[in-house]
Structures are given as C-alpha cells and as structure tokens.
Design an enzyme around this catalytic site. Sequence first.
Site, PDB file in Angstrom:
ATOM      1  N   HIS A  90       4.420  -0.533  -3.473  1.00 21.06           N
ATOM      2  CA  HIS A  90       5.017   0.787  -3.262  1.00 21.06           C
ATOM      3  C   HIS A  90       5.051   1.122  -1.775  1.00 21.06           C
ATOM      4  O   HIS A  90       4.183   0.695  -1.007  1.00 21.06           O
ATOM      5  CB  HIS A  90       4.273   1.879  -4.043  1.00 21.06           C
ATOM      6  N   ASP A  92       5.424   4.445  -0.594  1.00 16.35           N
ATOM      7  CA  ASP A  92       4.956   5.784  -0.271  1.00 16.35           C
ATOM      8  C   ASP A  92       3.490   5.753   0.122  1.00 16.35           C
ATOM      9  O   ASP A  92       2.751   4.799  -0.198  1.00 16.35           O
ATOM     10  CB  ASP A  92       5.190   6.755  -1.432  1.00 16.35           C
ATOM     11  N   ASP A 123      -2.670   0.467   2.332  1.00 18.64           N
ATOM     12  CA  ASP A 123      -2.234   1.000   1.041  1.00 18.64           C
ATOM     13  C   ASP A 123      -0.848   1.629   1.174  1.00 18.64           C
ATOM     14  O   ASP A 123      -0.731   2.825   1.389  1.00 18.64           O
ATOM     15  CB  ASP A 123      -3.253   2.040   0.559  1.00 18.64           C
ATOM     16  N   GLU A 154       4.174   6.030  -6.137  1.00 17.03           N
ATOM     17  CA  GLU A 154       2.947   5.623  -6.816  1.00 17.03           C
ATOM     18  C   GLU A 154       1.793   6.572  -6.535  1.00 17.03           C
ATOM     19  O   GLU A 154       0.969   6.849  -7.415  1.00 17.03           O
ATOM     20  CB  GLU A 154       2.565   4.198  -6.375  1.00 17.03           C
ATOM     21  N   GLU A 155       1.742   7.092  -5.323  1.00 23.08           N
ATOM     22  CA  GLU A 155       0.598   7.923  -4.937  1.00 23.08           C
ATOM     23  C   GLU A 155       0.569   9.267  -5.657  1.00 23.08           C
ATOM     24  O   GLU A 155      -0.467   9.944  -5.650  1.00 23.08           O
ATOM     25  CB  GLU A 155       0.605   8.152  -3.423  1.00 23.08           C
ATOM     26  N   HIS A 420      -6.700   5.944   2.057  1.00 22.07           N
ATOM     27  CA  HIS A 420      -6.694   7.392   1.816  1.00 22.07           C
ATOM     28  C   HIS A 420      -7.618   8.143   2.764  1.00 22.07           C
ATOM     29  O   HIS A 420      -7.747   9.363   2.652  1.00 22.07           O
ATOM     30  CB  HIS A 420      -7.071   7.726   0.360  1.00 22.07           C
TER      31      HIS A 420
END
Length: 451
Positions: A90, A92, A123, A154-155, A420
């Site tokens: 992904h 995003d 990520d 996805e996030e 994150h």
Amino acid sequence: MPTTTTRMREAVDSLMPQLREQLDELVRIPSISGDGRPKEPIEQAYAAVERMAREAGVQVERVDLPDTNPILCGTIPGKEGAPTVLLYSHYDVVPAGDESAWTTPPFEPVERDGAIYGRGAADTKSNIVAHLGAIRAWGDELPVTVKLLIEGEEEVGGGRIDELPALRPDLVACDVMVIGDMGSIRPGVPTLTTTLRGMANVIVDSRTIAAPVHSGQFGGAAPDALVALVHALASLHDADGNVAVDGLLREPWTGGGSSDEEFRQLAGVPDELPLQGTGDLGSRVWSGPAITIIGVDCPSVDESVNSVQSRARALLNVRVHPQQDPSEAQAAVIRHLDAVRPFGIQLSAKAGPTGAGFAARTDGPVYDAAREAWSAAWDGAQVVTAGVGGSIPLVTVLQQAVPDADVLLVGTTDGFASIHGPDERVLVDEFERAIVAEATLFGLLAKGSGA
C-alpha cells in the site's frame, strides 16, 4: 554456474541506486489517507507508483471503487505453465504526528547510519519498491506470472477494497500471495510472519441517575456510573494482567519471537515495571487475546466538577486469536460485561467493527521455497516464524477469495523500525536483502512447478 540467489544479489546490487531514488521519491509524498485529508498527495503517490510499475514492465490497470482511494492492479505474463504470484502492498501512510519529535522532517528522506528515515519508508513504501525491484532483477527472464495489487487506504481500513475480489476475481487469482507489509523480527533475522490476530471493538455504556448530582450531597449512596464502569473494566483482567473473559482462545506460541528485553525496548517499558500477563510472550501478543481500553467518555480532570456521574462509556479494542471468529470473541466479551453488574448496576455493551485474523499454511513446497529464499538472502541465517498482534483484514478477504493460494507475509522492515512513530526508518541492508529474497523466491517457485 552461479546460484539463483547469487544472480539476484548481483542484479539487485546494480539496481539499488535507482531503487533508492524511487523510495526517496515516494517518501517525499505525504500520502496520508483518511477522511478530510487532501486527495492531491494520494493521487500523486498513485501516479508515481503507476509510472514505476510501467517502467518495470507491468501492464497496469487502475481500479476505482466508491469511497476508496485508487487501486493499482497489473500483470506481467510469465511462461506457459508458470505459477502466478500476487504482490500486495500500500502507498498510503499515517500522519507524522508531532514533527518536533522527529530528528529530521518526516517527509524529507534522509540516510544516516545505514538507514533511510521518513514517514512511510518502512510502512510500507519500501515494500512497493521491493516488489518492483524483484521484478526488475529478472529483466526479460521473469520466471513467474506476476500480478500487482497496490492500494492507497490500508492505514484507515481499505475503504471498499474488500469488494474487489468478488467484483474482479481475475485481478487476484493466483497460486501464491506475497503480502509486502512485514519484515524481520529484528535486523539480520529472516522472518516469515505466519499469523495475524483478529480484531473486534466493543462499546460499554454505564447509565445510572438522571443527571450528575453534587458529590458532597449525594456521593456515597447515589450510584455513580463512572465508578460502575471502572469496576466492570477492571473485571476484564485477572490480578496478573491476563485477559479474564471466558470463551477467548489462547494457545502457546511455538515459533520465534522477541525476548522480554527486546519487547521492553520496543514498547518503551521501564525495567522497574512488570510486563502484563503470564506465560510465554508470544501467546500474550500473537496467539492469545488482548483487551485494550482505547477510549473513555467521562469528564476531563481539568474541566471536572464535584459531581456523581450519571453516564460513562468506554471503547474496547479486543485482539483475537488468529483462528477464532472475531464475532464469537466479541460476543464473549459482551456476555462478560452483561453479567458483571457492579453494585447491581446493569451495563449495556454493544458490538463494534470486527476483522478476521489469519493463520498461514506453513507446510508444503511454497513455504519450503520461502524458507530457502529468505535464508539464502540473509547468508544462510535460520528463518524464524513470527506472529503479528495487529490485523490486516484484506489478507483474510484475499485468502477466502483464493483459498488454494499460499500466503507469505514478508517485507523490508524490522521490529525496531518505529512504524507509525517518530523517526520511522528502513535499514538499507534489510531493504536490499528483502528484494533479493523475493526475486530468489520467483526462481524457486518456477523451478518447483517445472516451468
């Protein structure tokens, strides 16, 4: 004759300057997903990934679903009879958070001490580049048919991407899925992730008197909704911190994992504090349940007044054994809360969203090939299997859509990548080895199929 890994290592080494430039380009794009976020960076990131995929020889198709960021699908046909490998990732990312906590600006990639820093570097934009790098390493001799599935939401749950397999089964039909959103449990240790916990949310509501009343006049006899809620929430764990809800599955973890010391470092747990729960660490965070109170509605300390509360609510995030139905686990928590009745007060608990867990089939030739490829890319190091406490619901959707496909959860990151968090980073060495491993896997899968 050089081995497949040797050939791929040489090819990837020659590609690394270009792959690094591609990763830097993607990290510079603040493609944060979510309602209210600007759509321009999302479109910019999609366009960049599409261009890179086309340059790698992928026949690209853009798929637009309602209320969903654009999805990149694509194919490179292999030889007749060759296995088909679906590559997922992904584009995003999550917000940067407090930018003052970053050593360097989050959307300006910087290399220092063998790592590339920036939001999304680990990520999971490096995994997009890794997929394309593994394809490019073979040049015109790609031994498998490759399909790409790169999404942009996805996030924040994926939008309606879970409808894609039913709408377009041709885009996900495959023999093997390589989910590029994971990595090594620690640097230098090749890792195959084999389980993901499921997820279920529960909202618990405590209501007592008609309205808040003065604590001096009525406290001590008037039923306090917040006190009742606190007692109910405390009943979810035993004295050691283990989940104390009947009906939630927990099993010993038999694969590899972090040591208690590594876990403390990753979670920021001071030495003077005990870890929560008993038993092996893996069963607490991978093959067993966890209940986290992620939100409470009650007066804040700064704005509080002396009153007995008439209502209080809490939102619980329940993490579920990979093979337990999350709705079943959710129902068990609701039954528990319905039965608690602190001080005779009946609470109301209701179901929130759920997401299924995942457990891979780890026997058979595909996992044998993966172990060989990942070990070879890490110079013969022993491959470990690990779990992940989080959830990727699309993995389960894909598995259900293509039940005969083997699923590999792998990637470029490692346990200390600070995904994150501030100073997110991907190690250049891990990044390169992950590309070599994936490219090697292509060759082993083709060899095993006789193509």
